[in-house]
Design an enzyme around this catalytic site. Sequence first.
Site, mmCIF file in Angstrom:
data_model
loop_
_atom_site.group_PDB
_atom_site.id
_atom_site.type_symbol
_atom_site.label_atom_id
_atom_site.label_comp_id
_atom_site.label_asym_id
_atom_site.label_seq_id
_atom_site.Cartn_x
_atom_site.Cartn_y
_atom_site.Cartn_z
ATOM 1 N N ALA A 67 0.818 -1.212 0.000
ATOM 2 C CA ALA A 67 0.000 0.000 0.000
ATOM 3 C C ALA A 67 0.856 1.268 0.000
ATOM 4 O O ALA A 67 2.080 1.212 0.044
ATOM 5 C CB ALA A 67 -0.930 -0.017 1.213
ATOM 6 N N HIS A 68 0.194 2.401 -0.043
ATOM 7 C CA HIS A 68 0.844 3.712 -0.123
ATOM 8 C C HIS A 68 1.768 3.983 1.057
ATOM 9 O O HIS A 68 1.456 3.659 2.200
ATOM 10 C CB HIS A 68 -0.200 4.814 -0.226
ATOM 11 C CG HIS A 68 -1.192 4.832 0.882
ATOM 12 N ND1 HIS A 68 -1.026 5.571 2.020
ATOM 13 C CD2 HIS A 68 -2.364 4.184 1.027
ATOM 14 C CE1 HIS A 68 -2.060 5.398 2.814
ATOM 15 N NE2 HIS A 68 -2.892 4.551 2.240
ATOM 16 N N ASN A 69 2.919 4.579 0.760
ATOM 17 C CA ASN A 69 3.874 5.035 1.770
ATOM 18 C C ASN A 69 4.537 3.916 2.574
ATOM 19 O O ASN A 69 5.167 4.172 3.593
ATOM 20 C CB ASN A 69 3.208 6.031 2.735
ATOM 21 C CG ASN A 69 2.800 7.313 2.034
ATOM 22 O OD1 ASN A 69 1.695 7.405 1.500
ATOM 23 N ND2 ASN A 69 3.681 8.288 2.002
#
Lengths: 340, 340, 340
Positions: free
Chosen positions: A240-242
């Site tokens: 997922a993001h980051n």
Amino acid sequence: MEFSAKQLAELLDGRVEGDAESTVSKLSKIEEGGKGSLSFLANPAYEKYIYTTTASIVIVSEDFKPTADISTTLLRVPDAYSAFAKLLEMYNAMRNSKTGIEKPTFISESAKIGKDIYLGAFSSIGDFSSVGDGTRIHQNVQIGDNVTIGENCTIFPGVTIYADCEIGNSVTLHAGVVIGADGFGFAPNSENSYDKVAQIGNVIIEDHVEIGANTTIDRATLGSTIIRKGVKLDNLIQVAHNVEIGENTVIASQSGIAGSTKIGKNCMIGGQVGIVGHLNIGDNVRIAAQSGVSKNIKEGKVVQGSPAYDYTEYTKSYAVFRRLPDLAKDLHQLKKTNES
Amino acid sequence: MEFSAKQLAELLDGRVEGDAESTVSKLSKIEEGGKGSLSFLANPAYEKYIYTTTASIVIVSEDFKPTADISTTLLRVPDAYSAFAKLLEMYNAMRNSKTGIEKPTFISESAKIGKDIYLGAFSSIGDFSSVGDGTRIHQNVQIGDNVTIGENCTIFPGVTIYADCEIGNSVTLHAGVVIGADGFGFAPNSENSYDKVAQIGNVIIEDHVEIGANTTIDRATLGSTIIRKGVKLDNLIQVAHNVEIGENTVIASQSGIAGSTKIGKNCMIGGQVGIVGHLNIGDNVRIAAQSGVSKNIKEGKVVQGSPAYDYTEYTKSYAVFRRLPDLAKDLHQLKKTNES
Amino acid sequence: MEFSAKQLAELLDGRVEGDAESTVSKLSKIEEGGKGSLSFLANPAYEKYIYTTTASIVIVSEDFKPTADISTTLLRVPDAYSAFAKLLEMYNAMRNSKTGIEKPTFISESAKIGKDIYLGAFSSIGDFSSVGDGTRIHQNVQIGDNVTIGENCTIFPGVTIYADCEIGNSVTLHAGVVIGADGFGFAPNSENSYDKVAQIGNVIIEDHVEIGANTTIDRATLGSTIIRKGVKLDNLIQVAHNVEIGENTVIASQSGIAGSTKIGKNCMIGGQVGIVGHLNIGDNVRIAAQSGVSKNIKEGKVVQGSPAYDYTEYTKSYAVFRRLPDLAKDLHQLKKTNES
């Protein structure tokens, strides 16, 4: 392509024992063999197969001493395993040696393309993107705008790389991989529905990373989702993001890592593991398959369970879980005895 | 593109404090910063970073009072967070503003194409299909026959939409999404193998739905698989034939919903959840990550476990599970005491 | 296309009761109906719907006796269910009847293409590959070098088949399937990073196999990953290198099978199951959804849990797990009583 025992002997600096004109056109396991196939014997546990194998040629070490008759042609080399490994590499290199740009392809006028690259048909490279020397991009790959791809990468068919992502050198992306799709970010609003939070970060993939088929790595909301040097991801994984994954960490198929979690170096994560967001997983951590990680994990720990905790303790608890019906009976009996 | 502090002040109706000629070309988090980057400070917890940030410009609210020296250029606006959010949206809109039809593409003569659309290279639109105004379809997308796509949708590369499916307005499909593949329907026959059950229904996706990369939504056997207005699905999710997902329900990555299950409105479903077929999940239900749902769930319930039941009860049971070896020892001791 | 009740009666050898000029252009469930739709009544449990359905024509069996007024047009046939199934098949065949080679496509000069095939735009066929008669390959499909594809296969958009793989007859591959990506094989080296183990085997898929959207099947390290005749795999499944899946085994969505595991015939494996590597799973085994299999399973066994064991025993243990807090309390009470 066909090779004779004689040709292979020259290639591998070996010596033929048997029919020097025997030819092979494929590689096989010694226990499977097959006419026209080349195999090897390195592990003594497999010695029994050499007396019955149908492989046409078998590579063996100089010091191998048969204890029965052998009908296949032997190719004696100093070290059978490394000779075979060398052949594998040559075979692999040959298989992936295409260069040139097939037609039709779509290359933006502002894109920069290195030397000796391969670009398969129906692939496109967006505005201001660059592709380093020796990189091979197969068919139906879409590379967005402002994407940087290093040298000697291999990108298999059907891969999508969204705008602004950065790929290092010697990176392998298998078919269907998606790099840089929007992170899953939505803010609830007053109408009980959701507003999209713009995802304007990117994904950075460092050198020597390999990513399995249909795995997805989302772009950061802001900043970067980072896959460090030497990381190996299997198929159908979600990042997922980051998220940041540390150097040389290995993750098996179908695992998922939620937003902003940071994973250390040299971790080994089993298949179908889930890790919630905003966690810190230390270096050298091992997570058993199907575990669900909901808390930070310290360096070197081994965990299992959903939620996951110490592996040994989980195993002990699960052993008792299996005899729970008996325990419940015992307890019931004790209660009755005590009440009477 | 580069913007100066002065230009941004005009754009956001703000006031520069520092070097009005300072320029930025990217957005960053305040704690990451970097020369040429623009950041913002809204959450007081991050105030400490403003005194050391390397961002060239930082957006702050009118009433922000520094407690130490600041070297970066400040841009004061009425509300720092919403000013930054506005910038994000502008940036995003700019990034996704392509229009026109790239070559080569394949558009059936019987297809109907709206105004101001974008169609990327190597994409195709089948017979009798239609695409609404302002919809952007990226590269390598395949839209089958009789497909309806509404206005202002964004379809990323490598998406496949099978024949007869219907997509509403303002829908976003990320790379690799597959809409309308056959449901998994096979009937065992007398020869111990399986006959395929024809899957001739379709998929209907209503307005404002967003679907993550490589997620698959199967067509109905008969009738429709339906994704209601405002639903948000993460990456690598499986939605089987004849499922219906209610308005504004949110599902995290790698969850799977088996055939004919109906999910209510405003549910929140964690990652790697499995839901068996033919169930009814009420409105506002929450399901913890990795749960396995095997029974209907009433409105508003929160569940966990595999099989899943009440979340609080599961948590209590799992706490005891962790000390099961001790309990087993205690029980063993008691038995011995009682028997003696 | 539109059909009148009269035309359908001729096609199905039936008899019209009502308006013979009534027309239909789609199929529906009797409880959903809709003007212009054709439905059927076979299961008596659904009889109530025939009195209110909005379907324009309903197929019923000769011996159906209404117990109230019916406004829809009836089409009486000897067996309603098989007449409808016949229609489904005709509809399906019609939908998938395209032939010819769209432009642009990329076909290697050394590839061999059979008769009556369909090849969608933006698809490519590699060197020395062959495609059998009657096979339909949709858009954006990439078929590597030395690939063999049998007769009457259907390959949906966005599929990738790597070099050297072999696909039998009547095989269906849904959109986004990846066949033959490298197995996940890496050997740790002295620098704490990993060397790739060359993956030079292939994938063999036998006749009548169907594989769901975005499923990935890795090539063998050496030898073959084998999917036997009649196997049905759902969406988003992972099959690792050197796995063998026996005839007519069925696996639900999102399950994963690690390297070198051998699964028997006629097994039924639920969704989100994980199976570790190098195991033997016997014939006719059933594995409950979300189970984690870590040991060999004997023929005919039914298992559940993570790690998985006997299904009935797991169910009993889980029932006690749910009342663990009460048990812990009872035990605590008994201890106190005994100590006093």
